[in-house]
Design a protein around this motif. Structure first.
Motif, PDB file in Angstrom:
ATOM      1  N   LEU A   1       0.809  -1.222   0.000  1.00 15.37           N
ATOM      2  CA  LEU A   1       0.000   0.000   0.000  1.00 15.37           C
ATOM      3  C   LEU A   1       0.840   1.270   0.000  1.00 15.37           C
ATOM      4  N   ARG A   2       2.092   1.152   0.416  1.00 16.55           N
ATOM      5  CA  ARG A   2       2.957   2.329   0.589  1.00 16.55           C
ATOM      6  C   ARG A   2       2.983   3.213  -0.659  1.00 16.55           C
ATOM      7  N   ASP A   3       3.119   2.607  -1.809  1.00 16.57           N
ATOM      8  CA  ASP A   3       3.263   3.385  -3.049  1.00 16.57           C
ATOM      9  C   ASP A   3       1.980   3.420  -3.881  1.00 16.57           C
ATOM     10  N   ASP A   4       0.870   3.057  -3.245  1.00 15.43           N
ATOM     11  CA  ASP A   4      -0.408   3.076  -3.958  1.00 15.43           C
ATOM     12  C   ASP A   4      -1.034   4.466  -3.798  1.00 15.43           C
ATOM     13  N   SER A   5      -0.969   5.255  -4.821  1.00 17.57           N
ATOM     14  CA  SER A   5      -1.436   6.649  -4.738  1.00 17.57           C
ATOM     15  C   SER A   5      -2.944   6.749  -4.578  1.00 17.57           C
ATOM     16  N   SER A   6      -3.659   5.647  -4.835  1.00 20.83           N
ATOM     17  CA  SER A   6      -5.113   5.683  -4.676  1.00 20.83           C
ATOM     18  C   SER A   6      -5.528   5.555  -3.212  1.00 20.83           C
ATOM     19  N   VAL A   7      -4.607   5.145  -2.353  1.00 18.75           N
ATOM     20  CA  VAL A   7      -4.916   4.940  -0.929  1.00 18.75           C
ATOM     21  C   VAL A   7      -4.505   6.167  -0.135  1.00 18.75           C
ATOM     22  N   LYS A   8      -5.470   6.813   0.491  1.00 19.08           N
ATOM     23  CA  LYS A   8      -5.221   8.047   1.241  1.00 19.08           C
ATOM     24  C   LYS A   8      -5.182   7.824   2.758  1.00 19.08           C
ATOM     25  N   VAL A   9      -5.817   6.733   3.220  1.00 25.59           N
ATOM     26  CA  VAL A   9      -5.895   6.451   4.647  1.00 25.59           C
ATOM     27  C   VAL A   9      -6.107   4.953   4.822  1.00 25.59           C
ATOM     28  N   ILE A  10      -5.590   4.407   5.934  1.00 25.40           N
ATOM     29  CA  ILE A  10      -5.689   2.972   6.229  1.00 25.40           C
ATOM     30  C   ILE A  10      -6.413   2.795   7.555  1.00 25.40           C
ATOM     31  N   VAL A  11      -7.394   1.905   7.579  1.00 22.89           N
ATOM     32  CA  VAL A  11      -8.162   1.624   8.794  1.00 22.89           C
ATOM     33  C   VAL A  11      -7.972   0.161   9.180  1.00 22.89           C
ATOM     34  N   PHE A  12      -7.527  -0.067  10.402  1.00 23.04           N
ATOM     35  CA  PHE A  12      -7.402  -1.425  10.942  1.00 23.04           C
ATOM     36  C   PHE A  12      -8.573  -1.725  11.873  1.00 23.04           C
ATOM     37  N   SER A  13      -9.148  -2.905  11.711  1.00 23.95           N
ATOM     38  CA  SER A  13     -10.165  -3.388  12.626  1.00 23.95           C
ATOM     39  C   SER A  13      -9.950  -4.889  12.808  1.00 23.95           C
ATOM     40  N   SER A  14     -10.847  -5.552  13.519  1.00 25.79           N
ATOM     41  CA  SER A  14     -10.680  -6.974  13.804  1.00 25.79           C
ATOM     42  C   SER A  14     -11.899  -7.765  13.372  1.00 25.79           C
ATOM     43  N   ALA A  15     -11.660  -8.988  12.894  1.00 22.72           N
ATOM     44  CA  ALA A  15     -12.760  -9.893  12.564  1.00 22.72           C
ATOM     45  C   ALA A  15     -13.418 -10.433  13.824  1.00 22.72           C
ATOM     46  N   ASN A  16     -12.718 -10.346  14.949  1.00 17.45           N
ATOM     47  CA  ASN A  16     -13.238 -10.831  16.230  1.00 17.45           C
ATOM     48  C   ASN A  16     -13.643  -9.625  17.069  1.00 17.45           C
ATOM     49  N   PRO A  17     -14.927  -9.432  17.337  1.00 19.65           N
ATOM     50  CA  PRO A  17     -15.354  -8.233  18.070  1.00 19.65           C
ATOM     51  C   PRO A  17     -14.830  -8.170  19.496  1.00 19.65           C
TER      52      PRO A  17
END
Length: 276
Positions: free
Chosen positions: A44-60
């Motif tokens: 994702l580092r050099d992907d100019s289409s990505v402006k922000v990254i969100v991390f979440s979990s599959a386990n609530p």
């Protein structure tokens, strides 16, 4: 479009990359998860289409439990990660460095618990929004006979100050979202029912900014790289992790249910019970 990963689900849409952590049963930080994180952030580092990254979990219930107590079982992969670790940091600190030095702002959506290395991951992110009723953060290492070794001590100094950092590290307690927000450990506590919508709005608004604004803002507000602190952390941890006391504590913890959903529900009490 990002490739497939063993422990992550990745989608990219409208400038937002969503990365869902999925390493059952409780999302421990395994060698494979660390490898997948390195790969996806590199992609994702050099992907100019990505402006922000969100991390979440599959386990609530669990965002990231902590470092896998069996991490050395996959010795070849672990050694591969060690060999690729940048100079001046250890393999666990390198995970936090990945997040802190990723060009895109990184948001953690914290619905469940994050302990140990999981709490360090959260503190390494740029922004954290936590569910008031269900989120929890804890540096549990002291109850295992060790100290944090993934940058956590340095992140806590930066976020909450020395006095509260000592409290967090030495008590090993689990902190609720409201307290964590008051301490500055997370940005804010958000009602659980509103968390998804809130984080989506923040991410969407950042992605909607003019090109390069988010990247330049993260550059300007670059985090410190406290190499001396990392070295102190590594030295202290290395002196404790090989101690028979720490190895016995972690062995007894596993026997009593650590790294199972039942044992991790109140890991602090489990760890205190095996120290007696």
């Amino acid at each position: 479009m990002p490739q497939s990963y063993s422990t992550l689900h990745v989608t990219v849409a409208d400038g937002v990359a969503e990365i869902v952590l999925d390493n059952p049963p409780v999302n421990v930080i395994s060698a494979m998860l660390m490898k997948d994180l390195t790969s996806v952030l590199g992609e994702l580092r050099d992907d100019s289409s990505v402006k922000v990254i969100v991390f979440s979990s599959a386990n609530p219930e669990f965002f990231l439990a902590h470092v896998d107590m069996h991490i050395l079982d996959d010795e070849d992969l672990f050694n591969e990660l060690v060999a690729a670790t940048p100079r001046g940091v250890n393999v666990f600190q390198a995970v936090g460095e990945l997040l802190r030095n990723q060009p895109q702002p990184i948001i953690v959506k914290l619905a469940g618990k994050a302990r140990g290395g999981g709490a360090e991951f959260v503190a390494a992110a740029d922004m954290v929004f936590a569910a008031t009723e269900t989120a929890g953060l804890g540096q549990i290492e002291s109850l295992m006979g060790i100290v944090p070794a993934g940058g956590g001590t340095q992140y806590l100094l930066e976020r909450v100050g020395r006095n509260r950092a000592l409290e967090i590290v030495l008590t090993g307690d689990l902190y609720d979202a409201t307290t964590a927000a008051a301490y500055g450990w997370v940005n804010r506590a958000v009602p659980a029912a509103e968390l998804d919508k809130f984080v989506a709005r923040v991410a969407r608004n950042i992605a909607g900014l003019a090109d390069n604004v988010a990247l330049r803002a993260k550059e300007i507000l670059a985090p410190a790289r406290p190499l001396e602190g990392y070295e102190r952390e590594q030295t202290a941890w290395a002196g404790l992790i090989a101690d028979p006391i720490a190895l016995a504590l972690m062995g007894r913890a596993l026997e009593h249910g650590a790294q199972t959903p039942e044992g991790e529900a109140d890991l602090e009490q489990l760890m205190r019970s095996v120290t007696r």
